[in-house]
Design an enzyme around this catalytic site. Sequence first.
Site, PDB file in Angstrom:
ATOM      1  N   TRP A 116       0.999  -0.999  -0.051  1.00 35.80           N
ATOM      2  CA  TRP A 116      -0.127  -0.122   0.039  1.00 35.80           C
ATOM      3  C   TRP A 116       0.793   1.214   0.018  1.00 35.80           C
ATOM      4  O   TRP A 116       1.913   1.287   0.962  1.00 35.80           O
ATOM      5  CB  TRP A 116      -0.793  -0.094   1.313  1.00 35.80           C
ATOM      6  N   ASP A 164      -0.041  11.208  -2.466  1.00 36.12           N
ATOM      7  CA  ASP A 164      -0.774  12.411  -2.212  1.00 36.12           C
ATOM      8  C   ASP A 164      -1.667  12.091  -0.648  1.00 36.12           C
ATOM      9  O   ASP A 164      -1.382  10.947  -0.257  1.00 36.12           O
ATOM     10  CB  ASP A 164      -1.847  13.141  -3.117  1.00 36.12           C
ATOM     11  N   GLU A 167      -3.141   8.965  -0.993  1.00 37.98           N
ATOM     12  CA  GLU A 167      -2.628   7.914  -1.161  1.00 37.98           C
ATOM     13  C   GLU A 167      -2.379   7.550  -2.962  1.00 37.98           C
ATOM     14  O   GLU A 167      -2.399   6.262  -2.988  1.00 37.98           O
ATOM     15  CB  GLU A 167      -2.845   6.698  -0.199  1.00 37.98           C
ATOM     16  N   GLU A 319     -15.783   7.459   7.715  1.00 40.60           N
ATOM     17  CA  GLU A 319     -14.962   8.174   6.878  1.00 40.60           C
ATOM     18  C   GLU A 319     -15.970   8.776   5.826  1.00 40.60           C
ATOM     19  O   GLU A 319     -15.678  10.148   5.457  1.00 40.60           O
ATOM     20  CB  GLU A 319     -13.992   7.293   6.255  1.00 40.60           C
TER      21      GLU A 319
HETATM   22  C1  BGC Z   1      -6.858   8.380   3.154  1.00 40.52           C
HETATM   23  C2  BGC Z   1      -5.758   8.988   4.084  1.00 40.52           C
HETATM   24  C3  BGC Z   1      -5.748   8.763   5.369  1.00 40.52           C
HETATM   25  C4  BGC Z   1      -5.921   7.251   5.688  1.00 40.52           C
HETATM   26  C5  BGC Z   1      -6.016   6.735   7.041  1.00 40.52           C
HETATM   27  C6  BGC Z   1      -6.590   6.704   3.547  1.00 40.52           C
HETATM   28  O1  BGC Z   1      -7.832   5.855   2.867  1.00 40.52           O
HETATM   29  O2  BGC Z   1      -6.709   8.435   1.785  1.00 40.52           O
HETATM   30  O3  BGC Z   1      -5.568  10.136   3.794  1.00 40.52           O
HETATM   31  O4  BGC Z   1      -4.883   9.163   6.097  1.00 40.52           O
HETATM   32  O5  BGC Z   1      -6.867   6.509   5.060  1.00 40.52           O
HETATM   33  O6  BGC Z   1      -7.397   7.496   7.538  1.00 40.52           O
END
Ligand code: BGC
Length: 365
Positions: A116, A164, A167, A319
């Site tokens: 990842w 970014d 990710e 989220e």
């Molecule tokens: C997001 C990141 C975040 C991570 C953990 C990922 O899916 O893109 O911005 O830091 O999850 O929350």
Amino acid sequence: MITTPSTDPLLMASIRVLSAGQAATGAFIASPNFPQYGFAWLRDGAYCALAMDAVGETASSDAFHRWAADAVERQRDRILDVVNMLRAGQDPEPQLMLPTRYTLTGMPESDSAESWPNFQLDGYGTWLFALRAHLAGADAGPLRAAVELAAEYLAASWAMPCYDYWEEFGDRRHTSTLASIAAGLQAAAHMLDRPDLAATADAVLVFIRESCVSDGRFVKGPSDARLDASLISLATPFRLVDHDDPVMAATIEGIRTTLASPSGGIRRYLGDTYYGGNPWLLLTAWLGWHDRLAGNADGHAHAVGWVRGRQAADGGLAEQTLHEPQDASAVQPWIDRWGPVADPLLWSHAKYLLMQSDVEDAAWS
Ligand code: BGC
């Protein structure tokens, strides 16, 4: 500090979620219920620490900063190698670069079967920014060595392409990543009394102004003219740009109009397919936080109502919602792959706390 905790149960629930998600080491887990997020991201954790400072839970933020400094110090040899390579004009392989997330004990995660993207620079900048806010002028003391390491690392590597905030797009540079770096270097310049670091932050800002603006708005990156909700960070909380700067104001209005779902939640960017590319709770709260600081009471009230309306029965903030996807066909494949969406997500709660606390009086204002 929060003024009216008793009138808003979600404030108290959010403090409880952050407290419960903080390990004895000081690390904040990204989400306790989502196996892929069983790590501590510097990006997420730095915002959790800012939020804990904003509500007066300074022992919690202090523990986080000690954990982060310890994790950075353990990477001392790697950092010095990378910095030396970059200063010698060599390009380190991405796998030599520092990870974006650590185990709760502050170690890089071991190589997993499903790799990842882990090379992301923004978290180190956001950490330095949050640490300076936490210290509020006090000496960095035992954390000073880690601040120096992180700052040297960012000063040497800021121009490298990396993954970014989300990710993704690891072969590009990203405006929000650069903003985090500039904010972190400014913070380190203050904490270490190092004008050279402030000068590097200025160079990053010049690059942002010259290469990351299109059609009068800040955009996702020099090679991507889309908007991205994380661009809010340029003004809130980093104050790299005033909220009434014309380019910033146009960026915010662009985010508000093009990244809002029909119900008014804010998406990451157009074309996002992660769990369908729905609106994210933390992004909606982030815009509400910005609106509050920019004097847009209606925008703030809308964000508060929207996020409260998505609180799960058990009090958690997830989220993202799954009800307003950009790409409905992309929801189930992610559920099949990684399970239900992360809930609670700690930095969703952190952004809610930041939106609702008297951040006008906070150290970073
Ligand atoms: C997001 C990141 C975040 C991570 C953990 C990922 O899916 O893109 O911005 O830091 O999850 O929350």
